[in-house]
Design an enzyme around this catalytic site. Structure first.
Site, mmCIF file in Angstrom:
data_model
loop_
_atom_site.group_PDB
_atom_site.id
_atom_site.type_symbol
_atom_site.label_atom_id
_atom_site.label_comp_id
_atom_site.label_asym_id
_atom_site.label_seq_id
_atom_site.Cartn_x
_atom_site.Cartn_y
_atom_site.Cartn_z
ATOM 1 N N PRO A 87 0.820 -1.219 0.000
ATOM 2 C CA PRO A 87 0.000 0.000 0.000
ATOM 3 C C PRO A 87 0.852 1.267 0.000
ATOM 4 O O PRO A 87 0.330 2.365 -0.167
ATOM 5 C CB PRO A 87 -0.820 -0.128 1.301
ATOM 6 C CG PRO A 87 -0.077 -1.085 2.156
ATOM 7 C CD PRO A 87 0.700 -1.981 1.249
ATOM 8 N N GLU A 114 2.329 -8.076 8.507
ATOM 9 C CA GLU A 114 2.646 -6.637 8.543
ATOM 10 C C GLU A 114 3.515 -6.216 7.361
ATOM 11 O O GLU A 114 3.936 -5.076 7.274
ATOM 12 C CB GLU A 114 3.342 -6.290 9.861
ATOM 13 C CG GLU A 114 2.378 -6.118 11.027
ATOM 14 C CD GLU A 114 1.315 -5.055 10.775
ATOM 15 O OE1 GLU A 114 1.674 -3.935 10.390
ATOM 16 O OE2 GLU A 114 0.133 -5.363 10.955
ATOM 17 N N ARG A 152 -4.158 -7.548 -20.628
ATOM 18 C CA ARG A 152 -5.057 -6.993 -21.651
ATOM 19 C C ARG A 152 -4.294 -6.208 -22.725
ATOM 20 O O ARG A 152 -4.799 -6.001 -23.816
ATOM 21 C CB ARG A 152 -6.102 -6.070 -21.004
ATOM 22 C CG ARG A 152 -7.114 -6.802 -20.155
ATOM 23 C CD ARG A 152 -7.937 -5.826 -19.336
ATOM 24 N NE ARG A 152 -8.692 -4.897 -20.169
ATOM 25 C CZ ARG A 152 -9.850 -5.157 -20.743
ATOM 26 N NH1 ARG A 152 -10.407 -6.322 -20.578
ATOM 27 N NH2 ARG A 152 -10.457 -4.261 -21.488
ATOM 28 N N ASP A 167 -11.316 1.734 -24.425
ATOM 29 C CA ASP A 167 -11.694 1.618 -23.016
ATOM 30 C C ASP A 167 -11.519 2.938 -22.289
ATOM 31 O O ASP A 167 -10.674 3.752 -22.668
ATOM 32 C CB ASP A 167 -10.790 0.593 -22.310
ATOM 33 C CG ASP A 167 -11.339 -0.817 -22.399
ATOM 34 O OD1 ASP A 167 -12.521 -0.970 -22.721
ATOM 35 O OD2 ASP A 167 -10.559 -1.754 -22.142
HETATM 36 N N1 SAM Z 1 1.829 -2.963 7.522
HETATM 37 C C1 SAM Z 1 1.776 -2.616 6.135
HETATM 38 C C2 SAM Z 1 1.725 -1.112 5.988
HETATM 39 O O1 SAM Z 1 1.204 -0.451 6.885
HETATM 40 O O2 SAM Z 1 2.202 -0.582 4.961
HETATM 41 C C3 SAM Z 1 0.547 -3.236 5.475
HETATM 42 C C4 SAM Z 1 0.632 -4.718 5.385
HETATM 43 S S1 SAM Z 1 -0.780 -5.442 4.596
HETATM 44 C C5 SAM Z 1 -1.782 -5.855 5.959
HETATM 45 C C6 SAM Z 1 -0.184 -6.998 4.049
HETATM 46 C C7 SAM Z 1 0.230 -7.071 2.600
HETATM 47 O O3 SAM Z 1 -0.893 -6.878 1.752
HETATM 48 C C8 SAM Z 1 1.243 -6.051 2.138
HETATM 49 O O4 SAM Z 1 2.555 -6.424 2.454
HETATM 50 C C9 SAM Z 1 0.999 -6.014 0.639
HETATM 51 O O5 SAM Z 1 1.706 -7.050 -0.032
HETATM 52 C C10 SAM Z 1 -0.492 -6.286 0.530
HETATM 53 N N2 SAM Z 1 -1.297 -5.071 0.332
HETATM 54 C C11 SAM Z 1 -2.175 -4.532 1.202
HETATM 55 N N3 SAM Z 1 -2.770 -3.449 0.705
HETATM 56 C C12 SAM Z 1 -2.272 -3.278 -0.549
HETATM 57 C C13 SAM Z 1 -2.481 -2.326 -1.573
HETATM 58 N N4 SAM Z 1 -3.340 -1.310 -1.432
HETATM 59 N N5 SAM Z 1 -1.800 -2.460 -2.729
HETATM 60 C C14 SAM Z 1 -0.905 -3.461 -2.900
HETATM 61 N N6 SAM Z 1 -0.661 -4.404 -1.942
HETATM 62 C C15 SAM Z 1 -1.325 -4.310 -0.786
#
Ligand code: SAM
Length: 237
Positions: A87, A114, A152, A167
């Site tokens: 994220p 995490e 795609r 698109d």
């Molecule tokens: N503790 C991390 C932080 O605060 O940045 C978030 C960890 S999340 C619970 C677990 C995993 O989900 C991440 O390591 C990532 O691979 C994936 N993930 C969660 N949200 C995402 C998003 N919006 N885009 C891409 N991957 C995401």
């Protein structure tokens, strides 16, 4: 294009097989997908993949050793990128999907818990990608979203190639509204211009609607759409 995915939940990717476009692309070898089970690279007899963060705090982090071992087990093509689902990464977009479709091999790393030991991101990852400003439980859904959007753009994946270029977002803005049979339903009629058979008028109407819709819903995209439509009109003259 070959996708290599590193994940603790390889079976999640079976979900992709519900899409006929995706399964046909695999059959035609327009795309290749290999999912690597992170657990099998775990440390010790218990195949440990996670540990508590130094300094304390909630949750567990994915350990370096299994991630690096999984990554190093993958045979690399000439042009290859290691992308970490996070994220905190660059926000995924249609433009980025198009750019990434030109790379021979994308290695997508799915986080859990995490997330990752930061050293992995610093030293083994080329780029982190986020699919939006929200936090999911794992990187499997983001990896599938990316693979769907990227594939795609590959030649031969979509039946009607034109549909990709028309698109929403591919032309810079949002696509015009569309209608199908019946012509009239409970008093709601399809616009006459679309039934007229006059291709020039239909195209003009679509451009106007596309611009109006983009102005109303995504004004941030309007400039690039108008630039593209103006280019189109000039070309047609
Ligand atoms: N503790 C991390 C932080 O605060 O940045 C978030 C960890 S999340 C619970 C677990 C995993 O989900 C991440 O390591 C990532 O691979 C994936 N993930 C969660 N949200 C995402 C998003 N919006 N885009 C891409 N991957 C995401």
């Amino acid at each position: 294009m070959r996708f290599d995915v590193i994940s603790l939940f390889p079976s999640a990717f079976e979900a992709l097989s519900v899409s006929k476009i995706w399964t046909q692309a695999l059959e035609k070898k327009s795309v290749e997908l290999v999912v690597h089970d992170l657990r099998s690279f775990g440390v010790g007899p218990h195949k440990i993949v996670d540990d508590a963060p130094y300094g304390g705090g909630e949750g567990m982090l994915l350990k370096l050793e299994p991630l690096v071992a999984a990554l190093e087990s993958i045979e690399r093509k000439k042009s290859s990128l290691v992308l970490c689902m996070s994220p905190q990464g660059e926000t995924f977009s249609q433009g980025l999907a198009q750019d990434l479709s030109k790379i021979d091999q994308l290695i997508l790393i799915c986080g859990r818990y995490e997330g990752f030991d930061e050293r992995f991101i610093e030293h083994w990852v080329d780029q982190c990608i986020s699919i939006g400003d929200y936090v999911l439980t794992g990187g499997e859904l983001p990896a599938m979203v990316m693979m769907d959007a990227i594939s795609r753009h590959l030649p031969g994946v979509l039946g009607a190639e034109q549909s990709l270029h028309n698109d929403s977002l591919s032309r810079g803005g949002l696509k015009y509204p569309q209608y199908t049979r019946p012509e009239s339903f409970r008093g709601h009629k399809v616009l006459k211009v679309l039934l007229s058979g006059h291709h020039g008028n239909i195209e003009l109407w679509r451009q106007e609607k596309s611009e109006l819709r983009t102005l109303q819903k995504r004004p941030d995209l309007l400039e690039s759409l108008i630039a593209k439509n103006t280019g189109l009109k000039k070309l047609k003259k």
